[in-house]
Design an enzyme around this catalytic site. Structure first.
Site, PDB file in Angstrom:
ATOM      1  N   SER A  56       0.761  -1.371  -0.119  1.00 25.42           N
ATOM      2  CA  SER A  56       0.035   0.082  -0.073  1.00 25.42           C
ATOM      3  C   SER A  56       0.846   1.158   0.018  1.00 25.42           C
ATOM      4  O   SER A  56       0.245   2.266  -0.509  1.00 25.42           O
ATOM      5  CB  SER A  56      -1.127   0.189   1.041  1.00 25.42           C
ATOM      6  OG  SER A  56      -0.206   0.088   2.329  1.00 25.42           O
ATOM      7  N   LYS A 122       0.708   4.335   6.671  1.00 26.52           N
ATOM      8  CA  LYS A 122      -0.074   5.307   5.596  1.00 26.52           C
ATOM      9  C   LYS A 122       0.560   6.736   5.780  1.00 26.52           C
ATOM     10  O   LYS A 122       1.352   6.985   6.513  1.00 26.52           O
ATOM     11  CB  LYS A 122      -1.348   5.307   5.445  1.00 26.52           C
ATOM     12  CG  LYS A 122      -2.066   4.147   5.651  1.00 26.52           C
ATOM     13  CD  LYS A 122      -2.281   3.267   4.390  1.00 26.52           C
ATOM     14  CE  LYS A 122      -3.226   2.060   4.702  1.00 26.52           C
ATOM     15  NZ  LYS A 122      -3.128   1.131   3.390  1.00 26.52           N
TER      16      LYS A 122
END
Length: 260
Positions: A56, A122
């Site tokens: 990700s 993230k």
């Protein structure tokens, strides 16, 4: 004439040898225990190492990279942050491999990098009070009306977001997105979460600040991937946020198109 040691003299030296060995062993054990305690304290309050479990954050971070996460500094927009699963975010591909009891012990004392089980990583896009929207007439993500230039860290070929939205980040929470947007189950995805009665539970998209472990500051392994992780310059132009509401404002529509 030299005196020859008697049997009784030889016996007297053995307890002394044993006593010296025992003292050295005790000192060694104390050093090891002290080092483990210091390492555990540093891990708990200063920093620790995590293994990247998913795609990700490519290409900023690759699967298997080891990153150092610092816990002393407050996080800000643009930081790459590690945080605990806010609830229902993690799938099998992002959960990280859980170690056994021995491996977990060495994680806790800081002798092994954290396997990242139960954690995500993230990029922090929105702080409390920030208005985050996708996208302007040029396809750029907006934060407080300021377009972001994400070319430097966005995965090649990805757009800032295929999903349209406008949100205001509530108090005590942050809005996060992966750099590999097409492979990231981030805040955008959870704007559409539903509760057990079928109603919208979009506030699950916003990560509580108290679940943020810290900010990733460096890739330290593999050796060829060594790099510092900082805040991209584009975030420096973002205006200050407005007052943070108690509840998030969420709209799954694009912002009004403006020139610029």
């Amino acid at each position: 004439m030299t005196d020859t040691p008697t049997k009784s003299d030889a016996k007297d030296t053995k307890p002394a040898h044993r006593s010296g060995f025992a003292a050295a062993a005790r000192e060694f054990v104390l050093i090891v225990v002290g080092a483990l305690i210091v390492s555990s304290i540093l891990r708990a309050f200063v920093g620790q190492m995590f293994i990247i479990p998913s795609e990700s954050m490519e290409n900023t971070l690759l699967v298997g990279d080891r990153v150092v996460v610092e816990k002393l500094t407050d996080v800000k927009r643009g930081d790459v942050v590690v945080f605990e699963d806010p609830g229902g975010w993690l799938g099998p591909e992002e959960s990280g491999q859980k170690r056994g009891s021995v491996g977990r012990f060495f994680e806790i004392v800081g002798l092994l990098p954290d396997s990242s089980h139960g954690h995500l990583i993230k990029r922090l896009i929105g702080m409390p009070g920030d208005k985050v929207a996708c996208c302007d007439s040029k396809g750029r993500l907006l934060v407080n009306g300021q377009p972001l230039d994400e070319v430097g860290y966005l995965y090649p070929g990805d757009s800032p977001s295929q999903m349209q939205f406008q949100v205001t980040v509530p108090a005590g929470r942050v809005f996060v997105m992966g750099d590999h947007r097409s492979a990231s189950g981030d805040s955008r995805v959870h704007l559409q979460d539903l509760d057990a009665n079928g109603g919208n539970q979009g506030d699950a998209a916003f990560v509580p600040i108290d679940k943020v472990t810290g900010r990733a500051i460096m890739v330290v392994w593999p050796a060829g991937r060594w790099a510092k992780l900082g805040v991209p310059d584009t975030f420096k132009a973002v205006p200050a946020p407005g007052p943070a509401p108690d509840k998030p404002a969420i709209s799954l529509t694009p912002p009004p198109k403006t020139s610029g």
